[in-house]
Enzyme design. Structure first.
Site, PDB file in Angstrom:
ATOM      1  N   ASP A   1      -0.969   1.489  14.141  1.00 50.84           N
ATOM      2  CA  ASP A   1      -1.088   0.080  13.378  1.00 50.84           C
ATOM      3  C   ASP A   1      -1.686   0.604  12.073  1.00 50.84           C
ATOM      4  O   ASP A   1      -2.186   1.394  11.807  1.00 50.84           O
ATOM      5  CB  ASP A   1      -1.676  -0.858  14.061  1.00 50.84           C
TER       6      ASP A   1
HETATM    7  C1  GLC Z   1      -0.484  -5.212  10.662  1.00 49.82           C
HETATM    8  C2  GLC Z   1      -0.187  -5.646  12.137  1.00 49.82           C
HETATM    9  C3  GLC Z   1       1.038  -5.107  12.741  1.00 49.82           C
HETATM   10  C4  GLC Z   1       2.161  -5.014  11.471  1.00 49.82           C
HETATM   11  C5  GLC Z   1       1.551  -3.747  10.672  1.00 49.82           C
HETATM   12  C6  GLC Z   1       2.512  -3.529   9.552  1.00 49.82           C
HETATM   13  O1  GLC Z   1      -1.830  -5.068  10.552  1.00 49.82           O
HETATM   14  O2  GLC Z   1      -1.274  -5.574  13.029  1.00 49.82           O
HETATM   15  O3  GLC Z   1       1.711  -6.131  13.759  1.00 49.82           O
HETATM   16  O4  GLC Z   1       3.422  -4.394  12.195  1.00 49.82           O
HETATM   17  O5  GLC Z   1       0.197  -4.269  10.175  1.00 49.82           O
HETATM   18  O6  GLC Z   1       2.576  -4.586   8.864  1.00 49.82           O
END
Ligand code: GLC
Length: 685
Positions: A257
């Site tokens: 993430d």
């Molecule tokens: C965010 C979220 C995740 C998302 C990623 C990219 O922090 O936790 O669900 O896909 O970043 O945007």
């Protein structure tokens, strides 16, 4: 030696680490840091993947740099959070789960994938599969609700929809199931907090949707920000390598993430980026999203022998294999042919799904469907087109969304609108004008609830009532209604604890966030053009103090008995939820009867359905099981199936479901929701 092996054999360390890096552009801000994408780092191969960039022009231009100006001509992988639509926004996943219709879940994913491909994207960071029983947590909006059986069916349908039969198909994109695993159990419902649970709870409640996604062939998985039982998911070798890869057989790409690898320092498990990078790589994380830990930390980790080049090569191999499955080497410009606005076809789908996602929680005095033509439309969400997208609206534009005001007027109603109050403000100066609007109307519609960004990521709430001064507005309207029907349309990314609002209204329609076609979908249901059929995939608490409240609890030794003080209950609120899982009224009047089971493995379970109502409507029934296991307590209800049927007035039908033969004693239950009083039951086994 194949193409990928040949590429890896000729790559520098910097080029290898570039393939393990995903940097964010700024077409959307979904994390704490946004740095402009460096075209030179794409030319040098130091960045091999991007997120938050979309549109035919920008994606084709940046891809051309990677393919034609870098040394090895490796195409970029471009990802984005198209959770429930790209240009056409469908209802938020929590709302869509309430259709209990895998074919529809797949259809909206396929439509989103087509728009993503037109926008030059190769991957969506979806489906979000975090089961959650805690509506204080804002991300409950993004997921499939409280139940793992629903979450698993949702996972299969979404992976099929996004990925099609082959990732090489021009309208297919890679799905990235997230957030692995147990994120929905954050401490006290507070975002990013720790999670703790038994292995049994993990395997029975939180893991099944990811197992289903892997079985459906999901291309990528994203670990959660959280730690589980003290081990951060981004560094969790046991769950990523031993369980996900070896036990479940996942052979795709694991993408961290946003900035999560660097945040292992905040978790306190790594002293510097090199240690953080080594922990993540050894755990099985292939791509570092937006933390630079791999690019800056892995060279040092190699020097310290914390990792081996073989570990890096294995991750690079999986990333290049995904790019090959997406046909990016053969045709890097196939996706991104043209920018698309919502088409008439995708809008029709959004309108139909939007209507079916609405949950009629209450309908008394025949308030709905509307009989009146002169409507007072009150509340801060009545003319709020942009809010209809919900917290992850993707590339959906506010100007492409239909507000309730627009939808009702286009339905031919005479509408007088007054917001009364703002969503979250303290100003009540508009209440008088709102009451004035009510005085001259034949029916009153209150559009209340949360702003889109009050749920979703980083949006936990400790109170689950209406924000701002909305409840006061509602109370004033109830007091002045003078016998006119008062209907509440409630917008939220989670079940709200609003018992007063519900008791004061004649009807309550939970709209969640219905997406681009919100106003049309809501007008279709309010006017009776469409009979509501949505069901809530989460239990609604009466009070925050009840949380977690869900149907799958174990009985305990003193289950609630109203005649016995010494049984499980609260002294100040009823044990039961305000609305049970599966609740949702229709414009029909359904009766279930004649529950029977035909032998076989699986068993065949049948129930007869009759519509005694005056309107066609769709009924949904749920199949639950209560199993008895020697020495092990089991949930009072476990969901094992659901089915639907549409019946004309006076129509009759039969819903047929299958059930794997339970081992040992069991009792099966069938009904319209998870409230015991509504269930037919039959002992089996
Ligand atoms: C965010 C979220 C995740 C998302 C990623 C990219 O922090 O936790 O669900 O896909 O970043 O945007």
């Amino acid at each position: 030696m194949g193409r990928i092996d040949r590429l890896i054999a000729g790559m520098t360390l910097s080029e290898k680490l570039g393939q393990l890096t995903m940097t964010a552009a700024d077409y959307a801000v979904t994390g704490p840091i946004v740095t402009p994408v460096s075209e030179n780092e794409i030319r040098s191969g130091a960045i091999g993947n991007l997120l938050n960039l979309y549109g035919a022009g920008p994606t084709q231009r940046i891809q051309k740099i990677a393919v034609e100006e870098s040394r090895l001509h490796i195409p970029l992988l471009l990802g984005f959070d198209a959770l429930h639509g790209q240009r056409t926004v469908f209802p938020i996943p929590l709302a869509e789960a309430g259709l209990f219709d895998p074919a529809s879940w797949e259809a909206t994913a396929r439509a989103a994938a087509g728009e993503c491909a037109d926008d030059g994207l190769h991957m969506t960071f979806a489906p979000m599969l975090d089961v959650s029983r805690d509506p204080r947590w804002g991300r409950v909006a993004e997921g499939p609700g409280e139940d793992p059986f629903v979450g698993s069916a949702f996972a299969r349908a979404k992976v099929r929809g996004f990925q099609s039969i082959s990732l090489a198909d021009v309208g297919a994109i890679a799905a990235c199931a997230k957030h692995f695993v147990g994120y929905g159990a954050v401490t006290a419902g507070r975002e990013y907090a720790a999670t703790d649970m038994s292995e049994d709870m993990l395997r029975e409640v939180y893991l099944p949707p990811f197992r289903a996604a892997v079985e459906a062939g999901v291309a990528a998985i994203m670990p959660a920000f959280t730690d589980l039982n003290g081990v951060p998911m981004t560094a969790n070798t046991h769950l990523i390598t031993d369980v996900l890869r070896k036990e479940l057989g996942f052979d795709g790409v694991v993408i961290s993430d946003y900035h999560a690898i660097a945040e292992l320092l905040n978790h306190g498990v790594a002293a510097d980026l090199a240690e953080a990078a080594a922990l993540a790589l050894k755990a099985g994380v292939d791509i570092d999203m937006m933390s630079d830990a791999y690019r800056l930390g892995l060279p040092v980790a190699l020097e310290r022998n914390l990792v081996a080049m073989a570990d890096i090569d294995a991750a690079v191999y999986r990333v290049l294999a995904l790019k090959e499955r997406l046909d990016l080497f053969q045709d890097p410009y196939r996706r991104g042919r043209a920018d698309t606005d919502p088409s008439a076809q995708s809008r029709a789908l959004a309108r139909a799904v939007g209507a079916r996602a609405l949950v009629l929680l209450k309908n008394e005095k025949n308030a709905l469907p509307l009989a009146a033509r002169k409507i007072a439309l009150i509340g801060p969400l009545a003319d709020a087109a942009g809010e209809m997208r919900g917290p992850w609206g993707g590339a959906g534009r506010p100007e492409d969304c239909v507000s309730v005001l627009q939808g009702l007027r286009e339905a031919g109603l005479e509408v007088r609108h007054a917001p009364g109050v703002t969503i979250d403000g303290d100003d009540v100066s508009g209440v008088a004008a709102a009451l004035d609007a009510c005085a001259n109307a034949d029916a009153i519609l209150l559009c209340l609830g949360e702003a889109a960004l009050m749920s979703g990521e980083a949006a936990s709430r400790a109170h689950l009532g209406l924000p701002g001064r909305q409840q006061e507005l509602a109370k004033a309207v109830f007091e002045k209604a003078a016998g006119k029907p008062v209907i509440v349309v409630l917008f939220s990314g989670r079940p709200l604890a609003v018992p007063e609002l519900v008791s004061g209204a004649d009807a309550v329609l939970a709209a969640w966030f219905p997406g681009s076609e919100a106003g049309h979908a809501i007008a279709d249901v309010l006017t009776g053009k469409v009979s509501p059929s949505g069901r809530t995939p989460v239990s609604w608490p009466r009070a925050v103090g009840q949380i977690p409240v869900f149907f799958g609890e174990r009985p305990g030794g003193r289950p609630f008995n109203p005649k016995d003080h010494f049984t499980s209950h609260y002294s100040d609120v009823d044990n039961t939820p305000l609305f049970p899982f599966g609740h949702g009224l229709t414009y029909g009047d359904f009766e279930l009867s004649n529950l029977r089971v035909e032998p076989g493995d699986p068993l065949t379970v049948k129930v007869d359905v009759a519509n005694h109502g005056a309107r066609e409507a769709e009924e949904t029934v749920f199949l639950f099981l209560n199993q008895k296991k020697p020495g092990v307590t089991r949930p009072v209800l476990e969901l094992k199936g659901f089915g639907k049927t549409s019946l004309a007035p006076s129509g009759r039908g039969t819903i047929t479901l299958t059930l794997p033969q339970p081992a040992g004693r069991a009792e099966l239950f069938v009904g319209p929701n998870a409230a015991f009083a509504s269930l037919l039951s039959l002992p089996i086994g």
